[in-house]
Scaffold this motif. Structure first.
Motif, PDB file in Angstrom:
ATOM      1  N   ALA A 114     -66.224  -2.133 -22.618  1.00  0.00           N
ATOM      2  CA  ALA A 114     -65.640  -1.708 -23.890  1.00  0.00           C
ATOM      3  C   ALA A 114     -66.380  -0.485 -24.413  1.00  0.00           C
ATOM      4  O   ALA A 114     -67.593  -0.344 -24.229  1.00  0.00           O
ATOM      5  N   ARG A 115     -65.655   0.379 -25.068  1.00  0.00           N
ATOM      6  CA  ARG A 115     -66.240   1.599 -25.631  1.00  0.00           C
ATOM      7  C   ARG A 115     -66.867   1.340 -27.003  1.00  0.00           C
ATOM      8  O   ARG A 115     -67.868   1.929 -27.364  1.00  0.00           O
ATOM      9  N   ASP A 116     -66.258   0.423 -27.772  1.00  0.00           N
ATOM     10  CA  ASP A 116     -66.751   0.142 -29.114  1.00  0.00           C
ATOM     11  C   ASP A 116     -66.314  -1.259 -29.519  1.00  0.00           C
ATOM     12  O   ASP A 116     -65.410  -1.842 -28.920  1.00  0.00           O
ATOM     13  N   TYR A 117     -66.962  -1.797 -30.540  1.00  0.00           N
ATOM     14  CA  TYR A 117     -66.723  -3.156 -31.027  1.00  0.00           C
ATOM     15  C   TYR A 117     -66.761  -3.065 -32.543  1.00  0.00           C
ATOM     16  O   TYR A 117     -67.790  -2.702 -33.114  1.00  0.00           O
ATOM     17  N   LEU A 118     -65.630  -3.345 -33.178  1.00  0.00           N
ATOM     18  CA  LEU A 118     -65.515  -3.199 -34.623  1.00  0.00           C
ATOM     19  C   LEU A 118     -65.226  -4.540 -35.271  1.00  0.00           C
ATOM     20  O   LEU A 118     -64.480  -5.352 -34.730  1.00  0.00           O
ATOM     21  N   GLU A 119     -65.803  -4.751 -36.453  1.00  0.00           N
ATOM     22  CA  GLU A 119     -65.563  -5.993 -37.188  1.00  0.00           C
ATOM     23  C   GLU A 119     -64.413  -5.793 -38.175  1.00  0.00           C
ATOM     24  O   GLU A 119     -64.357  -4.791 -38.892  1.00  0.00           O
ATOM     25  N   GLU A 120     -63.470  -6.743 -38.159  1.00  0.00           N
ATOM     26  CA  GLU A 120     -62.349  -6.702 -39.093  1.00  0.00           C
ATOM     27  C   GLU A 120     -62.783  -7.181 -40.463  1.00  0.00           C
ATOM     28  O   GLU A 120     -63.691  -8.001 -40.538  1.00  0.00           O
TER      29      GLU A 120
END
Length: 142
Positions: A114-120
């Motif tokens: 994965a390139r990035d991991y974002l929190e909703e």
């Protein structure tokens, strides 16, 4: 006089969007609408999938510049989609979005490519910034 014939493609990505062709995978219909709307405003063509099988089918049939993928629960049910997205394209760009930040899922997602991991919830500007970063780095790698 010579003529050039072009083999028709399944989708003409350049005609569809100036920024990129994006697949959004999430089981929540509200999230699908939100991400599609935000990414379309940013100039992307967007396809949405709400099931694992549908996402795998899309990845097998089309080439996407970016995949935005829901983590699901802390069991990270969508890991197979991430593996396929990265596996079919070495420069595959995948953003994982998670309802709850989970360090083990974060590490697993990053190790899988994965390139990035974002929190909703992901604010519109953060989603656009992350997507543009992925699409720009993809263009540079090509």
């Amino acid at each position: 006089m010579s003529y050039r014939f072009r083999t028709p493609k399944l989708i003409d990505h350049e005609a569809l969007a100036s920024k990129g062709y994006v697949l959004v995978v999430d089981e929540d219909p509200g999230d699908l609408v939100y991400y599609r709307t935000v990414l379309q405003r940013a100039g992307c063509a967007v396809v949405t999938c709400s099931s694992y099988d549908e996402a795998l089918g899309c990845l097998g049939a089309e080439h996407f510049d970016l995949v935005v993928l829901s983590q699901g629960s802390s069991a990270f049910e969508w890991r197979g989609v991430l593996e396929k997205a990265v596996g079919i394209d070495c420069a595959g760009q995948v953003l994982v979005v998670a309802r709850v930040l989970n360090m083990s899922c974060y590490l697993e997602a990053m190790q899988l490519g994965a390139r990035d991991y974002l929190e909703e919830p992901v604010p519109e500007q953060d989603m656009i910034r992350a997507a543009e970063t992925c699409l720009t780095s993809r263009a540079v790698a090509a």
